[in-house]
Design an enzyme around this catalytic site. Structure first.
Site, PDB file in Angstrom:
ATOM      1  N   GLY A 220       0.850  -1.194   0.000  1.00 29.24           N
ATOM      2  CA  GLY A 220       0.000   0.000   0.000  1.00 29.24           C
ATOM      3  C   GLY A 220       0.881   1.237   0.000  1.00 29.24           C
TER       4      GLY A 220
ATOM      5  N   GLU B  33     -13.934  17.335   5.061  1.00 31.56           N
ATOM      6  CA  GLU B  33     -14.481  16.118   5.683  1.00 31.56           C
ATOM      7  C   GLU B  33     -14.739  16.372   7.161  1.00 31.56           C
ATOM      8  OE1 GLU B  33     -11.864  12.842   4.788  1.00 31.56           O
ATOM      9  OE2 GLU B  33     -12.317  12.954   2.658  1.00 31.56           O
TER      10      GLU B  33
ATOM     11  N   ARG C 276      -9.329   8.819  14.827  1.00 33.70           N
ATOM     12  CA  ARG C 276      -8.578   9.439  13.728  1.00 33.70           C
ATOM     13  C   ARG C 276      -9.394  10.519  13.030  1.00 33.70           C
ATOM     14  NH1 ARG C 276      -8.228   8.072   7.876  1.00 33.70           N
ATOM     15  NH2 ARG C 276     -10.037   6.811   8.391  1.00 33.70           N
TER      16      ARG C 276
ATOM     17  N   HIS D  89     -13.885   0.395   9.850  1.00 32.36           N
ATOM     18  CA  HIS D  89     -13.175   1.100   8.783  1.00 32.36           C
ATOM     19  C   HIS D  89     -11.671   1.229   9.029  1.00 32.36           C
ATOM     20  CE1 HIS D  89     -12.727   3.964   5.522  1.00 32.36           C
ATOM     21  NE2 HIS D  89     -12.267   4.905   6.348  1.00 32.36           N
TER      22      HIS D  89
ATOM     23  N   HIS E  14     -16.784   3.709  10.085  1.00 33.41           N
ATOM     24  CA  HIS E  14     -17.144   4.791   9.166  1.00 33.41           C
ATOM     25  C   HIS E  14     -18.660   4.893   9.170  1.00 33.41           C
ATOM     26  CE1 HIS E  14     -17.444   7.377   5.700  1.00 33.41           C
ATOM     27  NE2 HIS E  14     -16.121   7.468   5.628  1.00 33.41           N
TER      28      HIS E  14
ATOM     29  N   ARG F 156     -16.200  11.508  13.244  1.00 31.73           N
ATOM     30  CA  ARG F 156     -16.786  10.213  12.878  1.00 31.73           C
ATOM     31  C   ARG F 156     -17.388   9.423  14.018  1.00 31.73           C
ATOM     32  NH1 ARG F 156     -12.714   7.847   8.483  1.00 31.73           N
ATOM     33  NH2 ARG F 156     -13.298   9.518   7.074  1.00 31.73           N
TER      34      ARG F 156
ATOM     35  N   GLN G 107     -10.995   6.996  -0.786  1.00 28.37           N
ATOM     36  CA  GLN G 107     -11.820   7.868  -1.626  1.00 28.37           C
ATOM     37  C   GLN G 107     -11.546   9.342  -1.336  1.00 28.37           C
ATOM     38  OE1 GLN G 107     -15.987   6.841  -1.278  1.00 28.37           O
ATOM     39  NE2 GLN G 107     -15.693   4.798  -2.104  1.00 28.37           N
ATOM     40  N   GLY G 108     -11.804   9.745  -0.076  1.00 26.80           N
ATOM     41  CA  GLY G 108     -11.803  11.172   0.283  1.00 26.80           C
ATOM     42  C   GLY G 108     -10.530  11.893  -0.102  1.00 26.80           C
TER      43      GLY G 108
ATOM     44  N   ALA H 187       2.188   2.936   2.360  1.00 24.94           N
ATOM     45  CA  ALA H 187       3.318   2.929   3.293  1.00 24.94           C
ATOM     46  C   ALA H 187       4.480   2.099   2.722  1.00 24.94           C
ATOM     47  CB  ALA H 187       2.874   2.378   4.649  1.00 24.94           C
TER      48      ALA H 187
HETATM   49  P1  FAD Z   1      -2.680  -0.898   2.977  1.00 26.36           P
HETATM   50  O1  FAD Z   1      -2.875   0.096   1.931  1.00 26.36           O
HETATM   51  O2  FAD Z   1      -3.877  -1.580   3.514  1.00 26.36           O
HETATM   52  O3  FAD Z   1      -1.688  -2.008   2.429  1.00 26.36           O
HETATM   53  C1  FAD Z   1      -1.455  -3.179   3.152  1.00 26.36           C
HETATM   54  C2  FAD Z   1      -0.660  -4.128   2.290  1.00 26.36           C
HETATM   55  O4  FAD Z   1      -0.177  -5.208   3.060  1.00 26.36           O
HETATM   56  C3  FAD Z   1      -1.458  -4.764   1.171  1.00 26.36           C
HETATM   57  O5  FAD Z   1      -0.651  -4.787   0.033  1.00 26.36           O
HETATM   58  C4  FAD Z   1      -1.708  -6.179   1.661  1.00 26.36           C
HETATM   59  O6  FAD Z   1      -1.887  -7.123   0.650  1.00 26.36           O
HETATM   60  C5  FAD Z   1      -0.430  -6.429   2.406  1.00 26.36           C
HETATM   61  N1  FAD Z   1      -0.494  -7.471   3.439  1.00 26.36           N
HETATM   62  C6  FAD Z   1      -1.285  -7.542   4.515  1.00 26.36           C
HETATM   63  N2  FAD Z   1      -0.986  -8.649   5.236  1.00 26.36           N
HETATM   64  C7  FAD Z   1       0.013  -9.270   4.590  1.00 26.36           C
HETATM   65  C8  FAD Z   1       0.744 -10.465   4.806  1.00 26.36           C
HETATM   66  N3  FAD Z   1       0.508 -11.257   5.848  1.00 26.36           N
HETATM   67  N4  FAD Z   1       1.690 -10.810   3.917  1.00 26.36           N
HETATM   68  C9  FAD Z   1       1.939 -10.045   2.836  1.00 26.36           C
HETATM   69  N5  FAD Z   1       1.284  -8.894   2.570  1.00 26.36           N
HETATM   70  C10 FAD Z   1       0.336  -8.524   3.443  1.00 26.36           C
HETATM   71  N6  FAD Z   1      -7.516   7.211   4.550  1.00 26.36           N
HETATM   72  C11 FAD Z   1      -7.302   8.500   4.231  1.00 26.36           C
HETATM   73  O7  FAD Z   1      -6.383   9.132   4.764  1.00 26.36           O
HETATM   74  N7  FAD Z   1      -8.082   9.100   3.285  1.00 26.36           N
HETATM   75  C12 FAD Z   1      -9.093   8.457   2.647  1.00 26.36           C
HETATM   76  O8  FAD Z   1      -9.756   9.032   1.802  1.00 26.36           O
HETATM   77  C13 FAD Z   1      -9.356   7.117   2.995  1.00 26.36           C
HETATM   78  N8  FAD Z   1     -10.374   6.433   2.418  1.00 26.36           N
HETATM   79  C14 FAD Z   1     -10.526   5.105   2.698  1.00 26.36           C
HETATM   80  C15 FAD Z   1     -11.522   4.376   2.041  1.00 26.36           C
HETATM   81  C16 FAD Z   1     -11.641   3.017   2.252  1.00 26.36           C
HETATM   82  C17 FAD Z   1     -12.711   2.246   1.537  1.00 26.36           C
HETATM   83  C18 FAD Z   1     -10.768   2.355   3.146  1.00 26.36           C
HETATM   84  C19 FAD Z   1     -10.877   0.885   3.377  1.00 26.36           C
HETATM   85  C20 FAD Z   1      -9.802   3.075   3.834  1.00 26.36           C
HETATM   86  C21 FAD Z   1      -9.678   4.447   3.608  1.00 26.36           C
HETATM   87  N9  FAD Z   1      -8.699   5.191   4.274  1.00 26.36           N
HETATM   88  C22 FAD Z   1      -8.507   6.506   3.952  1.00 26.36           C
HETATM   89  C23 FAD Z   1      -7.716   4.540   5.125  1.00 26.36           C
HETATM   90  C24 FAD Z   1      -6.439   4.338   4.319  1.00 26.36           C
HETATM   91  O9  FAD Z   1      -6.776   3.916   3.025  1.00 26.36           O
HETATM   92  C25 FAD Z   1      -5.521   3.323   4.948  1.00 26.36           C
HETATM   93  O10 FAD Z   1      -5.333   3.596   6.299  1.00 26.36           O
HETATM   94  C26 FAD Z   1      -4.167   3.351   4.256  1.00 26.36           C
HETATM   95  O11 FAD Z   1      -4.331   3.197   2.885  1.00 26.36           O
HETATM   96  C27 FAD Z   1      -3.295   2.253   4.807  1.00 26.36           C
HETATM   97  O12 FAD Z   1      -2.156   2.168   4.018  1.00 26.36           O
HETATM   98  P2  FAD Z   1      -1.062   1.064   4.360  1.00 26.36           P
HETATM   99  O13 FAD Z   1      -0.010   1.177   3.352  1.00 26.36           O
HETATM  100  O14 FAD Z   1      -0.718   1.168   5.794  1.00 26.36           O
HETATM  101  O15 FAD Z   1      -1.869  -0.324   4.217  1.00 26.36           O
HETATM  102  C1  SIN Z   2     -13.798   8.824   3.204  1.00 25.91           C
HETATM  103  O1  SIN Z   2     -13.598   9.124   2.034  1.00 25.91           O
HETATM  104  O2  SIN Z   2     -14.833   9.049   3.813  1.00 25.91           O
HETATM  105  C2  SIN Z   2     -12.720   8.091   3.934  1.00 25.91           C
HETATM  106  C3  SIN Z   2     -11.785   9.056   4.466  1.00 25.91           C
HETATM  107  C4  SIN Z   2     -10.934   8.434   5.532  1.00 25.91           C
HETATM  108  O3  SIN Z   2     -11.173   7.303   5.961  1.00 25.91           O
HETATM  109  O4  SIN Z   2     -10.027   9.110   5.982  1.00 25.91           O
END
Ligand code: FAD
Ligand code: SIN
Length: 541
Positions: free
Chosen positions: A12, A118, A391, A356, A249, A295, A45-46, A14
């Site tokens: 993702g 938001e 958050r 969420h 959410h 939220r 999305q947001g 990070a």
């Molecule tokens: P992720 O993006 O979840 O990536 C995790 C990765 O780890 C994935 O590739 C997964 O396959 C991998 N993984 C997990 N477990 C394992 C394992 N055991 N072995 C190998 N790989 C593994 N936040 C905002 O700030 N703004 C927004 O608008 C927003 N909208 C959102 C809308 C939705 C529908 C959702 C679900 C979340 C939203 N969030 C938003 C939250 C935000 O998207 C997440 O907190 C953020 O993307 C997390 O990023 P990350 O890189 O930490 O993890």
């Molecule tokens: C949303 O678009 O409502 C999600 C935003 C977020 O989780 O930060």
């Protein structure tokens, strides 16, 4: 055995951001559960909250974050992440990220970036790519990663467990050397296609595994979000904190055929109003920010309306806005709802709250450092202190971006650690192929339902205790199953959701108060003794 300089679990925002920073200095492996883009990030999305306009200030963003966090944020971390946001956004744009622009022209003649609003934000400050911000982030980051020869991506690979010096010493001599600091040496990884467990060794391992929405029956999260990072870190002996703060959410589409589809808070930011099914604007009496309140408050108000009226959902109404605006600003939400027979330009959207975001996680500093040497955690898996008890919307993409960068800088500023320990290959022992997969499927469903029913938006100690005792039984069954049968991806995830569910319940039972997202009817007020206290759990305590 595969040997790398940097082992990153997760692709993702990070994991990919970190990978791009360290790739010029060493060999990088990104291990990811499914396809490379499949992540919570991909569905965001947001947008990303960051101070970029003259009307806004760091001070206001900090204040909004602290207010949402209900007294539990670490202010120094909030200031660091908010303050470094704009520089990281500029880098993301330079990398190829395309944010939405508006009609205004900046001083240099270029178009200004469009800023959304938001819940809990006192200013417009959300940078977005229409309503598919996450998809655009993944596209831009993955394109940049593909230009880096030092990065190898392993798709359909599931990390099982971290390899730590303490575990190896214990296996060798039967006891742990308490005086030696535990350090991480890599991870055992299950290759789903080859059906084989391999060893990935590296002096630096980064958990970027995201959140744990799948612990709950109803969630906005995709299937990957099973809390694997928290569960692995816990088993390895790292400190985990604040797991009780699960963010629900307020507005997930309520439709039998729509799996986990979010209706962005940005819809309320652009004027969408929450109503009961008979049209009452119920948020007016709840909070001065009405439908745009933080939220936790909105989700609880919806839950209470649904319980009061017996309705299955509430309505989110944006029909008073021009159809052209709605379709252009929210193309994905418009099209998805239309596919389910709802024209959001003409009718209100049926919505319900759903799990969420995980505000707690592996305890880290703002540089991603954990209490295990060589192990870092960034993004949703980490608990840095930014979010506190709740958050602020769109602060998580920001946190992931800033902390990934900081972790990389910190790691690159020192030589990579070395270890002489010999890592054994994965042992399957006498495990055989599982003969009753129904056990796995049943336990999956049972955990998710009991978490929804007993550990949801509104909690009581009795329900939490009931959940705890059910989970203890399930854990025992899962452990037996785990040791007797050859691993599958479903079994690995089941083991992790059981662990994470138990951690959420333990943390919720530790906190004798209602604060932010932890609302307990037995302790409806804030408890000053817990004003600055995280609920920290460690294996064995
Ligand atoms: P992720 O993006 O979840 O990536 C995790 C990765 O780890 C994935 O590739 C997964 O396959 C991998 N993984 C997990 N477990 C394992 C394992 N055991 N072995 C190998 N790989 C593994 N936040 C905002 O700030 N703004 C927004 O608008 C927003 N909208 C959102 C809308 C939705 C529908 C959702 C679900 C979340 C939203 N969030 C938003 C939250 C935000 O998207 C997440 O907190 C953020 O993307 C997390 O990023 P990350 O890189 O930490 O993890
Ligand atoms: C949303 O678009 O409502 C999600 C935003 C977020 O989780 O930060």
């Amino acid at each position: 055995m595969k040997q790398f300089d940097y082992l990153i679990l997760g692709s993702g925002i990070a994991g990919l951001t970190f990978a791009l920073q360290v790739a010029p200095r060493g060999r990088v492996a990104i291990v990811t559960k499914k396809d490379r883009a499949e992540s919570n990030t991909n569905y965001a999305q947001g947008g990303i909250a960051a101070v970029t306009s003259k009307e806004d200030s760091f001070e206001l963003h900090v204040r909004d974050t602290l207010e949402a966090g209900a007294g539990l944020c670490k202010e120094s971390v909030v200031r660091t992440i908010v303050g470094e946001g704009p520089a990281r956004i500029a880098e993301l744009i330079a990398l190829g990220m395309r944010f939405s622009e508006n009609e205004q022209r900046a001083e240099d003649g270029s178009r200004e970036l469009d800023l959304g609003r938001e819940g809990g934000h006192s200013k417009r400050r959300i940078l977005h790519a229409k309503d598919v911000t996450g998809r655009e982030i993944e596209r831009a980051l993955l394109a940049a990663v593909s230009r880096q020869p030092n990065i190898e991506i392993f798709e359909n690979h599931v990390a099982i467990d971290l390899i730590t010096s303490q575990k190896l010493e214990k296996a060798e001599s039967g006891k742990r050397k308490a005086d030696l600091k535990n350090c991480c040496l890599g991870a055992y990884v299950f290759d789903k296609k080859a059906n084989r467990v391999g060893t990935f060794a590296a002096p630096v391992t980064v958990l970027a595994t995201g959140g744990c929405g799948k612990v709950y029956l109803y969630t906005t999260n995709p299937d990957i979000a099973t809390g694997d990072g928290v569960a692995m870190a816990f088993r390895a002996g790292a400190s985990i904190a604040n797991m009780e703060f699960v963010q629900f959410h307020p507005t997930c589409l309520y439709h039998p055929k729509a799996k986990s589809f979010l209706i962005s808070e940005a819809v309320r930011g652009e004027g969408g109003v929450l109503k009961t099914l008979d049209g009452k604007e119920f948020m007016d009496a709840v909070h001065p920010m009405k439908s745009l309140a933080p939220r936790d408050i909105v989700a609880r108000a919806i839950d209470s309306e649904m319980k009061k009226t017996g309705a299955d959902c509430v309505h989110l109404d944006i029909t008073h806005k021009p159809a052209k605006f709605i379709i252009e600003r929210f193309p994905n939400i418009y099209q998805t709802c239309l596919r389910h027979g709802i024209d959001i330009t003409r009718e209100a959207i049926p919505v319900v709250p759903a799990a969420h975001y995980q505000c707690g996680g592996v305890v880290t500093n703002a540089d991603g450092g954990t209490d295990i040497a060589g192990l870092f955690a960034i993004g949703e898996v980490a608990c840095t202190g930014l979010h506190g008890a709740n958050r602020l919307a769109s602060n998580s993409l920001l946190e992931a971006l800033v902390c990934a960068h900081r972790a990389a800088e910190k790691i690159l500023s020192a030589p990579l650690p070395k270890s002489d320990l010999k890592i054994p290959v994965w042992q399957s022992g006498n495990a055989t192929n599982a003969d009753e997969l129904v056990v796995v499927a049943h336990n999956w469903d049972e955990i998710r339902r009991l978490m929804w029913d007993y550990v949801g938006i509104v909690r009581t100690n009795k329900r939490l205790q009931r959940a705890q005792s059910r989970l203890a039984n399930l854990q025992q069954e899962i452990q037996e199953y785990y040791w007797n049968f050859i691993v599958t991806a479903d079994l690995l995830e089941l083991r992790n959701i059981a662990t994470v569910a138990e951690l959420i319940v333990r943390c919720a039972l530790m906190r004798p108060e209602s604060r932010g997202l932890n609302y307990n009817l037995d302790f409806p007020d804030l408890n000053p003794d817990w004003a600055q206290r995280d609920s920290v759990v460690r294996r064995g305590n």
